[in-house]
Design an enzyme around this catalytic site. Sequence first.
Site, short mmCIF file in Angstrom:
data_model
loop_
_atom_site.label_atom_id
_atom_site.label_comp_id
_atom_site.label_asym_id
_atom_site.label_seq_id
_atom_site.Cartn_x
_atom_site.Cartn_y
_atom_site.Cartn_z
N LEU A 1 53.42 -32.27 -18.38
CA LEU A 1 52.69 -32.62 -19.62
C LEU A 1 51.27 -32.16 -19.73
CD1 LEU A 1 54.14 -36.19 -20.21
CD2 LEU A 1 54.80 -34.32 -21.17
N GLY A 2 50.51 -32.13 -18.65
CA GLY A 2 49.41 -31.56 -18.52
C GLY A 2 48.70 -31.64 -17.05
N VAL B 1 50.09 -34.54 -14.55
CA VAL B 1 50.98 -35.49 -15.56
C VAL B 1 52.11 -34.93 -15.83
CG1 VAL B 1 51.10 -37.23 -17.51
CG2 VAL B 1 48.81 -36.58 -16.42
N LYS C 1 51.68 -39.63 -13.30
CA LYS C 1 50.29 -39.10 -13.00
C LYS C 1 50.47 -38.89 -11.34
CE LYS C 1 45.41 -38.49 -13.45
NZ LYS C 1 44.20 -39.34 -14.06
N GLY D 1 44.67 -34.33 -10.96
CA GLY D 1 46.25 -34.40 -10.67
C GLY D 1 46.84 -33.78 -11.92
N ASP E 1 36.15 -39.49 -18.72
CA ASP E 1 36.27 -38.08 -19.35
C ASP E 1 36.67 -38.31 -20.85
OD1 ASP E 1 36.62 -35.40 -19.71
OD2 ASP E 1 38.94 -35.38 -18.90
N GLY F 1 44.98 -31.42 -14.69
CA GLY F 1 43.60 -31.71 -14.73
C GLY F 1 42.88 -31.36 -13.25
N GLY F 2 41.75 -31.74 -13.03
CA GLY F 2 40.88 -31.29 -11.74
C GLY F 2 41.68 -32.48 -10.77
#
Length: 159
Positions: free
Chosen positions: A21-22, A29, A44, A27, A139, A24-25
């Site tokens: 799903l996505g 998801v 996550k 982890g 964030d 980031g820095g």
Amino acid sequence: MSADPLIGSVVGERYRVTRVLGRGGFGSVYEAEHVSLGRCFAIKVLHRHLDTDPRVRERFTREARLTAGLDHPGIVQVTDFGIDPRAGIYFVMELLKGEDLAAYIAREGPLPSALALALMREVVSAFAHAHRQGVVHRDVKSGNIRLVQSATGEPLPKV
């Protein structure tokens, strides 16, 4: 880019990972289906290269614990936490259907004032609830606000 090794695997002996799903820095998801219940969740997972740092692990664990303790309709619900031999440390959240606020604005253009105010009232209410519990979101941005459909059909923001 190589295929994600978690796709198709079972995390925590109960969540079959279906897609990313996505990222980031901190982890990634994933969407995952509970193998017994057939219900989909978001998981996550802490990036493996960060998994060995005790401070990062503690921060990730604290994020899961603190979020799980928040009970507000505008805050995503955390339902499970664990450590998996293949995936590493993870926590499970409700899967939010809809799109993030940034994508919505990019697609629709500037929001009408009434809608912007209604959405921001809900977002501020969620953050106020979290702040009363001593939790600060680190964030805050429109890409981290998900618009889901409320029972009345109106967009409801969730952080």
